[in-house]
Design an enzyme around this catalytic site. Structure first.
Site, PDB file in Angstrom:
ATOM      1  N   PRO A   2       0.842  -1.078   0.086  1.00  0.00           N
ATOM      2  CG  PRO A   2      -0.649  -1.340   2.170  1.00  0.00           C
ATOM      3  CD  PRO A   2       0.481  -1.760   1.234  1.00  0.00           C
ATOM      4  CD  GLU A   3       2.967   2.795  -3.929  1.00  0.00           C
ATOM      5  OE1 GLU A   3       3.031   4.536  -4.675  1.00  0.00           O
ATOM      6  OE2 GLU A   3       3.904   2.421  -4.998  1.00  0.00           O
TER       7      GLU A   3
END
Ligand SMILES: [Zn+2]
Length: 265
Positions: A2-3
């Site tokens: 996840p960013e």
């Protein structure tokens, strides 16, 4: 992994579901996932006052102290009982539950009295008002480093990961092997605007689902449909038809178009 947009999406979901809940009980099936001197004493009885994001961290703020969560590779926060890989369980007074599920088990929840101190080493937020084109150009001019690893460095700029850096450098027309301090001002302005628009668009699409990411009740993001270079090795560039190149930079797959993107040495 996840960013920023994926974490922002998770945070927005939590804001509408867990704020106002008090923690009635705690279970920790996988001890390493929860970092706290005395987990039960620190967390049980606390009221969740708000949830926000700082870089890729989720901050669950209590009336006193906070839980700082990093999802790492495969961590998920879900109200729905996951059959497997549950690492931490928060039971609320309302009878509802929040599960931290993590297949690879690199994700962490850390209790801290002072979240600002824990997160103070992180660089500016790319979507904040303080992050202006002026500020960004100044940040780049002092750095004699390759632009891609620099943008991935969380102490330089918060929240960017591999996918969005490749996309932003493509949009700005800058090769990932360029030296940051050699990037002309006009290009740095394009890069600033690319970073902001890509992040904003991806938040709107609720993130990018490439591997192991979902939010809420197992929903997927849709930004992957908008990716222009990431994951497109050997496919024609969408602008000039030149095949997209993939190289490794510090173990990270790096995608670019040698025609559209300029190398600044
Ligand atoms: Zn091209």
């Amino acid at each position: 992994m996840p960013e920023l947009p994926e974490v922002e999406t998770v945070v927005r979901g939590l804001q509408s579901t867990i704020v106002g809940e008090s923690i009635a009980d705690l279970e920790v099936p996988w001890e390493k996932s929860l970092v706290a001197n005395d987990p039960y004493e620190s967390i049980v009885g606390k009221l969740i006052t708000y949830v926000h994001r700082r870089a890729k961290y989720i901050v669950i703020q209590f009336d006193i102290g906070a839980l700082v969560v990093h999802l790492r590779m495969t961590g998920k926060l879900t109200p729905v009982f996951p059959e497997k890989h549950v690492t931490v369980i928060l039971h609320f007074e309302s009878g509802r539950t929040l599960y931290f599920q993590d297949t690879r088990k690199f994700g962490r929840m850390e209790y801290t009295d002072n979240p600002e101190e824990l997160l103070e080493h992180i660089g500016p937020e790319p979507l904040s008002d303080q992050f202006t084109t002026q500020v960004f150009y100044k940040m780049l001019t002092g750095k004699n480093r390759l632009i891609k690893p620099l943008l991935l460095d969380q102490s330089f700029l918060a929240g960017l990961g591999n996918i969005y850096v490749d996309e932003a450098l493509f949009q700005a027309g800058i090769q990932p092997l360029s030296i940051a301090s050699s990037i002309p001002k006009e290009r740095s302005i394009r890069l600033h605007s690319a970073i902001q628009s890509i992040l904003a668009e991806s938040i709107k699409a609720q993130g990018t689902t490439v591997l192991n990411y979902s939010h809420g009740d197992n929903q997927s993001g849709t930004y992957q449909a908008a990716l222009q270079v990431y994951g497109r090795k050997d496919q024609p560039c969408l602008v000039c038809d030149t095949p997209i190149i993939k190289i490794k930079m510090g173990q990270r797959g790096t995608h670019y178009c040698a025609q559209c993107q300029k190398l600044y040495k």
